[in-house]
Design a protein around this motif. Structure first.
Motif, short mmCIF file in Angstrom:
data_model
loop_
_atom_site.label_atom_id
_atom_site.label_comp_id
_atom_site.label_asym_id
_atom_site.label_seq_id
_atom_site.Cartn_x
_atom_site.Cartn_y
_atom_site.Cartn_z
N HIS A 155 2.82 38.00 85.63
CA HIS A 155 3.50 36.74 85.34
C HIS A 155 4.15 36.15 86.58
O HIS A 155 4.10 34.94 86.81
N ALA A 160 -4.91 39.95 80.53
CA ALA A 160 -4.56 40.56 79.24
C ALA A 160 -5.81 40.75 78.39
O ALA A 160 -6.04 41.80 77.80
N GLU A 161 -6.65 39.71 78.35
CA GLU A 161 -7.88 39.79 77.54
C GLU A 161 -8.87 40.79 78.13
O GLU A 161 -9.52 41.53 77.39
N PRO A 184 2.00 31.98 83.57
CA PRO A 184 1.44 32.19 82.23
C PRO A 184 0.01 31.70 82.09
O PRO A 184 -0.73 32.16 81.22
N GLU A 185 -0.41 30.76 82.95
CA GLU A 185 -1.73 30.16 82.78
C GLU A 185 -2.87 31.15 83.00
O GLU A 185 -3.89 31.09 82.31
N THR A 202 3.14 37.92 79.85
CA THR A 202 1.77 38.12 80.27
C THR A 202 1.75 39.07 81.46
O THR A 202 2.76 39.23 82.15
N ARG A 208 -15.04 34.61 82.99
CA ARG A 208 -14.40 35.25 84.15
C ARG A 208 -15.24 35.07 85.42
O ARG A 208 -15.42 36.00 86.19
N PHE A 225 4.33 43.57 75.28
CA PHE A 225 5.02 42.58 76.09
C PHE A 225 6.45 42.35 75.58
O PHE A 225 6.77 42.63 74.43
N GLY A 267 -2.34 34.70 83.54
CA GLY A 267 -2.06 36.07 83.14
C GLY A 267 -2.88 36.51 81.94
O GLY A 267 -3.28 37.68 81.84
N ASN A 268 -3.16 35.57 81.03
CA ASN A 268 -3.92 35.94 79.83
C ASN A 268 -5.35 36.36 80.15
O ASN A 268 -5.96 37.10 79.37
N VAL A 269 -5.90 35.89 81.27
CA VAL A 269 -7.24 36.34 81.66
C VAL A 269 -7.25 37.86 81.81
O VAL A 269 -8.18 38.54 81.36
#
Length: 421
Positions: free
Chosen positions: A189, A201-202, A194-195, A186, A367, A213, A197-199
């Protein structure tokens, strides 16, 4: 006793060095203040280089810490485009590299900052390979992104940290095609885990950024000296007209190390080891900003913090310590970022493995939320995303080290000020 006969030398012309010089005069120091900068530009702040200035939303003059006339007006001897190549601790002097001039000091502050880590792969000598650390880098990259946007060009960014993501956002706003290559699963990171990081990424995927990745760049290929593509260790090849290396920064501690000063180990970020007063292993030499690794009582470890607020606050703290004031530097680390319509602030320190849960207050999907990294009920760090005026209560929660009710922490209707007391 400080008096007019003393000379204080500051090596490093970034925010920490400039604010240290300002603090010395504000505290009433009447001796010589010599500020040595290896760049030809006056001291400037770095956040705009990947934000407003890079986007063309901030003028060049807005990045400078002080207007040029401030230095003469405050009797600060400014040496631009000069490098210090050695410290003679026995003689209490620094030596300039251009002509070998020795300058005596009574107290010395090292605010030499950090430098971008380099890609150690074939092709980095091609035109179109960039780093972003200095104003000159940002000026070059700004023109390059504008040209990529006009010509539907591609940029490959190595690294999905803060600089990589902010440049990705700027590149997309210019209209360039963007691919980000990141070895972790992610973005961010190592900071957010990981919790969260996807925010990011999206967010970037919604704006057309492509992520690759779990891979590293192995080669930059080109023709006639120009970049054509970037290859990764899993056999992929990404078309590119430009490559940005955004794989982190290393402390510029070589001057201190050559002088025999204590250097922090790599587990603590390297850098110059200082005590709570920002004093090095030599009592007449201090360090502040990106290069300093200081013991933080809240987190029980030595930290090296590469962010604007650390330079803003650390420079003046070191200046006061040089004057013999009672100083304990224990600021809660803080930084901020702006990407597209997302603005965020982060306070604290919670690398992966240091916490046992992440508590979300608000709506992460929209967000608009605050994330808290918690260990055994104690808040280690907090990040507010598009939620404002909460930095002070978040930092109070961190500083209190008091256990909190995590259900209340997650409830937007429970005031933050009432927690952890």
């Amino acid at each position: 006793m400080v008096d007019a006969d003393q000379t204080f030398v500051i090596v490093g012309g970034g925010l920490a060095g400039a604010k240290a010089a300002e603090a010395l005069r504000a505290e009433g120091f009447t001796g010589r203040v010599i500020l040595i900068c290896d760049e030809r530009d006056h001291p400037y702040e770095r956040p705009p280089l990947s934000k407003g200035f890079l986007l063309g939303k901030a003028e060049r003059d807005s990045v400078f810490v002080h207007e040029p006339a401030w230095y003469a007006r405050n009797d600060v001897e400014l040496h631009l485009g000069q490098s210090v190549v050695a410290i003679d601790r026995a003689a209490k002097a620094v030596r300039f590299g251009n002509d070998g001039t020795l300058v005596h000091y009574d107290k010395l502050l090292l605010a030499t900052g950090a430098e971008p880590r380099r890609l150690d792969i074939p092709g980095t000598g091609l035109a179109g390979v960039h780093h972003l650390r200095r104003l000159a880098h940002a000026e070059r990259l700004k023109g390059t992104l504008a040209a990529l946007g006009r010509d539907n060009g591609h940029i490959v960014i190595a690294g999905a940290g803060w600089i990589g993501l902010e440049v990705a956002a700027a590149a997309r706003e210019y209209g360039a095609e963007v691919t980000v290559v990141e070895p972790e699963p992610t973005p961010l990171h190592g900071v957010l885990g990981p919790e969260l990081g996807n925010v990011f990424a999206e967010l970037h995927a919604e704006h057309g950024v492509r992520f690759h990745f779990g891979a590293r760049l192995t080669e930059i290929t080109g023709r006639d000296g120009m970049v054509l593509a970037a290859r990764t260790d899993d056999g992929e090849e990404h078309p590119a007209h430009v490559v940005l290396a955004a794989i982190g920064a290393a402390p510029r501690a070589g001057l201190a190390e050559a002088a025999g000063l204590e250097i922090a180990d790599r587990a603590h970020g390297g850098g110059i080891a200082v005590d709570e007063r920002l004093r090095t292993s030599d009592p007449d030499i201090f360090a502040a900003g990106d290069v300093a690794a200081f013991p933080h009582p809240l987190f029980g470890t030595r930290l090296r913090v590469e962010h604007w607020a650390n330079a803003l606050n650390g420079g003046p703290a070191a200046a006061r310590a040089m004057l013999g004031r009672d100083v304990t530097y224990d600021r809660v680390p803080y930084f901020f970022s702006d990407q597209y319509d997302l603005g965020m602030e982060y306070s604290g320190w919670a690398p992966p493995g240091s916490y046992d849960q992440v508590v979300i207050r608000g709506d992460a999907g929209k967000r608009e939320f605050i994330a808290f990294w918690v260990k055994e009920g104690r808040v280690l760090a907090g990040m507010n995303v598009n939620v404002w005026d909460v930095t002070e209560p978040i930092q109070r929660l961190i500083r209190s080290a008091a256990p909190v009710d995590t259900d209340a922490l997650a409830d937007p209707h429970v005031p933050l000020d009432g927690l952890g007391v």
